[in-house]
Design a protein around this motif. Structure first.
Motif: not given
Ligand code: ATP
Length: 454
Positions: A111-137
């Motif tokens: 699912v990390l691949g499906v939403v395009g977050l593979q590159e930031v998979a090891k990054k803390r979500s508190k640093g995520f942009s609004l859009g990245m947060g939506q993708r994680l959700g």
């Protein structure tokens, strides 16, 4: 399938959802629309068992969420993208949800691949942009490969590429036969994404129909007719003939005529009989946004007033003119007026819908049409007629959205419930039925307090 029957939710004095009945069917994207505060999130929380209905029921595949066998693997949801532990890596966040639901770790990477977050998979979500947060959700919602998916404002904060991606994702999930229920305020996006719409206003059902039907039911189709600009008398001649034939004719800014009430072939015949040449005769239909505004204008809770800026501006000296507006920038020192073609202007309390130059979207200005926004019900009969209750408790953050994991043992087939009393278009020209009491089956459910878990 999701099915709500007579769903009602009160928070103290505040009725957030009233007697709502609808079905969300598999194989389609169903858009869930309504003005701010109309009860969309409350409804979604009740579907997911995060709030208890005050009355009525809502089931998924025939079961209330909390009784659904293996619920986290049947239903996936994105309610609040910020409901994550910011200190966790994106992958760890998903991993913890997966472990709670018995989903294998490899699915997290999928699912990390499906939403395009593979590159930031090891990054803390508190640093995520609004859009990245939506993708994680969205990744969390997809974890269990669920048959039923709920998304509350999934495109919030996404860039155009992200919006397109969500649109295609929703459509492909529905094409796979899943039930996709998605709320949004972006009408243009809903027009492109949804097949079916459920529209609520002040907690009550306003419409339950296909996007196409919704637009044609809530907007007046019209024809644009243009005669040669070199012969203005032809335009007048045609306007008179069309009016005589029962059409409603209004001038457009570019010199064309906007005609309602006559089909195109009839307009053509009338022009021919009147010996008027036409340079244009084209059919037009309002957009979903226009249709939505038209339907919900009577159910909007929060409206801007004109900012008088009392005492904040120096009064103009007698005879002085306000500064000239700068094209594209508004008027220096002044609030920019609404764009001239905005079409919709919110009606003032106590007035009917605002009529633009040609009435609301070419339809009669007064809300008399079959799909005019319902008039408010008499005070006392409708819970929404009450004055706003003293400051409802600020909604707390919803609990972490149920991570929905994978293909569940097929849910027991939903018992074929009686067709809910979806608002039939023809009934919408009337004030909403006075909700003297829930008329739909209202199985007893615990009455909850404002501090319900969210
Ligand atoms: N826990 C709560 N306690 C008291 N009132 C609540 C609670 N949750 C929601 N409400 C009220 O219920 C009404 C519906 O809120 P809800 O969040 O469901 O609307 P919405 O359609 O999702 O709004 P928006 O589009 O702004 O997200 C609002 O008036 C809101 O203030």
């Amino acid at each position: 399938m999701i099915e709500a029957v007579g769903l009602t939710k009160r928070y103290g004095d505040k009725t957030a959802v009233y007697n709502l009945s609808f079905q969300v069917r598999p194989g389609a994207v169903t858009g869930f629309l309504g003005p701010n505060g109309s009860g969309k999130s409350t409804t979604m929380r009740m579907i997911l068992g995060l709030d208890n209905p005050t009355a009525g029921t809502v089931t998924i595949g025939g079961y209330p969420y909390r009784k659904l066998p293996n619920a986290p693997r049947q239903v996936g949801a994105l309610l609040d993208a910020k409901a994550v532990h910011g200190g966790r890596h994106a992958r760890n966040h998903l991993l913890s949800l997966a472990q709670l639901s018995g989903i294998p770790a490899r699915r997290v990477d999928e699912v990390l691949g499906v939403v395009g977050l593979q590159e930031v998979a090891k990054k803390r979500s508190k640093g995520f942009s609004l859009g990245m947060g939506q993708r994680l959700g969205i990744a969390a919602a997809l974890l269990g490969d669920p048959q039923v998916l709920l998304f509350d404002e999934p495109v919030n904060g996404l860039d155009p590429e992200g919006i397109l991606w969500v649109r295609n994702l929703m459509k492909s999930l529905a094409a796979e036969g899943r039930t996709v229920f998605v709320s949004s305020h972006l009408m243009s996006e809903m027009a492109l994404t949804a097949d079916h719409l459920i529209v609520i206003g002040r907690g009550q059902l306003l419409a339950d129909m296909s996007v196409t039907d919704f637009i044609s039911a809530n907007s007046a189709d019209f024809a644009r007719v243009r005669t040669p600009h070199t012969e203005p008398q032809l335009r007048e001649k045609l306007a008179s003939a069309l009016t005589e034939a029962g059409g409603h004719v209004l001038p457009e800014q570019d010199g064309a005529l906007r005609v309602t009430g006559l089909p195109l072939p009839r307009i053509s015949d009338i022009a021919h009989d009147s010996d008027v040449r036409l340079w244009e005769l084209s059919p037009h239909q309002a957009s979903l946004e226009e249709a939505y505004m038209r339907m919900t204008q009577g159910a909007v809770d929060y409206r801007s007033t004109i900012d008088q800026k009392a005492g904040l501006q120096q009064p103009l000296p007698p005879g002085a003119q306000p500064p000239m507006p700068v094209p594209g920038q508004g008027q220096p020192g002044w609030y920019a007026p609404p764009p001239p073609h905005a079409g919709y202007a919110p009606p003032q309390p106590g007035q009917g819908p605002a009529a633009g130059a040609y009435g609301a979207y070419g339809a009669p200005a007064a809300p008399q049409g079959a799909y005019a926004a319902p008039a408010p019900a008499p005070a006392g009969a409708n819970p929404y007629a009450h004055a706003a209750p003293p400051a409802p408790q600020a909604p707390a953050q919803p609990a972490t959205p149920p991570a929905a994991p994978a293909q569940p043992a097929a849910a027991a087939p939903a018992p074929q419930a009686p067709q809910p009393p979806a608002a039939a278009p023809a009934s919408l020209d009337k004030a909403p039925p006075a909700p003297a009491g829930p008329s739909a089956p209202a199985p007893s459910a615990p009455t909850t307090q404002p501090e319900d878990a969210r």
